[in-house]
Scaffold this motif. Structure first.
Motif, PDB file in Angstrom:
ATOM      1  N   GLY A  69      -7.868   4.591  -5.177  1.00 20.88           N
ATOM      2  CA  GLY A  69      -6.545   5.151  -5.491  1.00 20.88           C
ATOM      3  C   GLY A  69      -5.543   4.045  -5.733  1.00 20.88           C
ATOM      4  O   GLY A  69      -4.785   4.059  -6.705  1.00 20.88           O
ATOM      5  N   ALA A  70      -5.547   3.070  -4.821  1.00 20.65           N
ATOM      6  CA  ALA A  70      -4.638   1.930  -4.970  1.00 20.65           C
ATOM      7  C   ALA A  70      -4.984   1.133  -6.223  1.00 20.65           C
ATOM      8  O   ALA A  70      -4.103   0.707  -6.967  1.00 20.65           O
ATOM      9  CB  ALA A  70      -4.713   1.044  -3.725  1.00 20.65           C
ATOM     10  N   LYS A  71      -6.273   0.974  -6.462  1.00 22.31           N
ATOM     11  CA  LYS A  71      -6.704   0.198  -7.636  1.00 22.31           C
ATOM     12  C   LYS A  71      -6.324   0.917  -8.932  1.00 22.31           C
ATOM     13  O   LYS A  71      -5.945   0.288  -9.922  1.00 22.31           O
ATOM     14  CB  LYS A  71      -8.214  -0.024  -7.603  1.00 22.31           C
ATOM     15  N   LEU A  72      -6.448   2.253  -8.907  1.00 26.66           N
ATOM     16  CA  LEU A  72      -6.110   3.033 -10.092  1.00 26.66           C
ATOM     17  C   LEU A  72      -4.615   2.899 -10.412  1.00 26.66           C
ATOM     18  O   LEU A  72      -4.220   2.719 -11.568  1.00 26.66           O
ATOM     19  CB  LEU A  72      -6.471   4.508  -9.870  1.00 26.66           C
ATOM     20  N   GLU A  73      -3.795   2.983  -9.377  1.00 33.14           N
ATOM     21  CA  GLU A  73      -2.343   2.822  -9.563  1.00 33.14           C
ATOM     22  C   GLU A  73      -2.059   1.462 -10.186  1.00 33.14           C
ATOM     23  O   GLU A  73      -1.310   1.335 -11.155  1.00 33.14           O
ATOM     24  CB  GLU A  73      -1.649   2.940  -8.192  1.00 33.14           C
ATOM     25  N   ARG A  74      -2.671   0.425  -9.637  1.00 35.29           N
ATOM     26  CA  ARG A  74      -2.444  -0.940 -10.110  1.00 35.29           C
ATOM     27  C   ARG A  74      -2.977  -1.108 -11.533  1.00 35.29           C
ATOM     28  O   ARG A  74      -2.361  -1.759 -12.371  1.00 35.29           O
ATOM     29  CB  ARG A  74      -3.129  -1.918  -9.155  1.00 35.29           C
ATOM     30  N   ALA A  75      -4.123  -0.490 -11.808  1.00 30.92           N
ATOM     31  CA  ALA A  75      -4.714  -0.591 -13.147  1.00 30.92           C
ATOM     32  C   ALA A  75      -3.795   0.048 -14.183  1.00 30.92           C
ATOM     33  O   ALA A  75      -3.587  -0.495 -15.274  1.00 30.92           O
ATOM     34  CB  ALA A  75      -6.080   0.097 -13.168  1.00 30.92           C
TER      35      ALA A  75
END
Length: 418
Positions: free
Chosen positions: A170-176
RNA sequence: GCCGAGGUACUCUAACGGUAAGGGACUGGUCUCGAAAACCAGCGGUCGCAAGGCCUUAGGAGUUCAAGUCUCCUCCUCGGCGCCA
């Protein structure tokens, strides 16, 4: 802010604008009355000041000639008292007029449709087709909690209702998404900036958040406000400046903070409405004659994100009754949200014409003298709501979520979340 | 947070307590085949149909007939010191 002179010379245009926005006109009437009294006071005060300047010069001359100036000095005392009275009145009138002016909304563009509320917003175009699901679709919060990528419970523990903790993919998706959006806009010609989000009161007035919308803002100690959108820091970058070369395009990622006062009960579940969210913003400073072309382009630049993500959306034009305070014209981009079976706002692209530039004093030079630039901005896009759109549109029957192709390079090639 | 130096218009820079001068840039004009240079004019805001007036030295308060100038408060910038991720 409208120019006082404009209001004085075009009271009917302002009245018309207020009516189309479903707003009262009594403040306008008061403003016009104050303006009249203000000019009368100016004339009387100026006449007295002229006398003062003349007598004072006489005093200087007499003193130089070593003559007595007691009579003149005495005369000045009573005149000065009267001047002070008038000046006080002028100051009162001016602050009254300023307050009214700061609370008068922008004049809608002639191309902004007239209407009462959001039900009158015409659809401009629909792009992409909602996917047919062969199973019951889940709302994004269910998908996210099942995948353990958003934690609402713990967010509430540390910050209360209206916050989310993104975790793992989830955090990675936001950052991506943030990186992806910035890269696209960079390619489109927007110069990236990464500004502070603690704002002075002056900056908040410059873009129109204050004084009228104080209730929606988070105020900090020391007089700071938390920016509700990158529009505030980025537009005010050039406060009190002359822009030597136009146009200027910027894109910025920031966290955004909104109290959402009066919005209790709406979108309480999930991440559509949060007190803190991430957004990539587009801001333009342009010559007045190009601003409406630039609005079309800016909107398309924001749409490109959804096209690349292959998420269905539509564009609507806000009618006069739904138009924001500072805007002359606004397109909202709405992404398809399968679990709700409807389109939801994911970006708002506006032309403010000279409304913000006048408040923030952002000008450029012309042979005819300084002119205010036109400012525009739009989300490109709201990141949290994009996460909603990705999770819901890309969900699979087994609860996993496919990752849109364009995002995979930002996630080390991962193709799904499960 | 402490000490120091500053803040005058787009920019730079003056002004014994006597009512903001000048240069540069910019715009227009003269001159030129054209350009440069030179010269002339304009170049902060505001009220007024105009003539003309008033205001304007970061912001505010005060002293004075009169404040860029003197006093007090606030803000900002630049140095140096301290503290800090």
């Amino acid at each position: 802010m409208l120019e006082l002179k404009f209001v004085r010379n075009n009271p009917d245009a302002v009245r018309d604008a207020l009516v189309k926005r479903n707003m009262g006109t009594e403040h306008l009437d008061r403003l016009i009355g104050l303006d009249k009294e203000w000019r009368q006071c100016l004339v009387e005060g100026d006449r007295l000041k002229q006398t003062r300047n003349r007598v004072t010069q006489e005093v200087a001359r007499l003193k130089k000639e070593k003559k007595d100036a007691a009579a003149q000095i005495d005369e000045m005392r009573s005149i000065n008292a009267r001047i002070k009275e008038i000046d006080d009145r002028i100051r009162d009138i001016e602050s009254g007029m300023q307050e009214i002016l700061l609370n008068i909304p922008n004049i809608p563009s002639s191309t902004t449709p007239v209407g009462r509320d959001e039900n009158d917003n015409p659809v401009i175009r629909v792009v992409g087709e909602p996917r047919k699901f062969g199973f019951p679709v889940k709302p994004h919060w269910e998908i996210a909690e099942n995948l353990d990528i958003i934690d609402f419970q713990r967010a509430a523990k540390i910050s209360g209702q209206g916050f989310a903790v993104y975790k793992g993919m989830g955090a990675k998706l936001e950052r991506a998404l943030i990186s992806f959006m910035l890269d696209v806009h960079d390619r489109q010609g927007y110069v990236e900036v990464f500004p502070p989000v603690l704002m002075t009161e002056k900056a908040m007035i410059g873009t129109g958040q204050l004084p009228k919308f104080k209730e929606d803002m988070y105020a900090c100690t020391d007089g700071f406000y938390l920016a509700p959108t990158a529009e505030v820091p980025v537009t005010n970058l050039y406060m009190d400046e002359y822009l030597e070369k136009l146009p200027v395009f910027h894109t910025a990622y920031t966290a955004c903070f909104r109290r959402e006062a009066g919005k209790h009960g709406q979108d309480t579940r999930g991440i559509i409405r949060q007190h803190q969210f991430n957004k990539v913003e587009l801001v333009k400073f342009v010559r007045p004659e190009t601003s409406y072309d630039e609005l079309e382009k800016l909107t398309k630049d924001a749409e490109e994100i959804l096209q690349l993500l292959k998420i269905p959306y539509r564009v609507i034009s806000l009618c006069t009754g739904d138009l924001g305070f500072s805007a002359a014209k606004t397109y909202d981009i709405e992404a398809w949200v399968p679990a709700q079976g409807k389109y939801r706002e994911i970006s708002s692209c506006s032309n403010f014409e000279s409304f913000q530039a006048r408040r923030a004093n952002i000008r450029y030079r012309t042979p005819e003298g300084p002119q205010f630039v036109h400012t525009l901005n739009g989300s490109g896009l709201a990141v949290g709501r994009t996460v909603v759109a990705v999770l819901e549109n890309y969900q699979r029957e087994d609860g996993s979520v496919e990752i849109p192709e364009v995002l995979r390079p930002y996630l080390h090639g991962a193709t799904e979340i499960r």
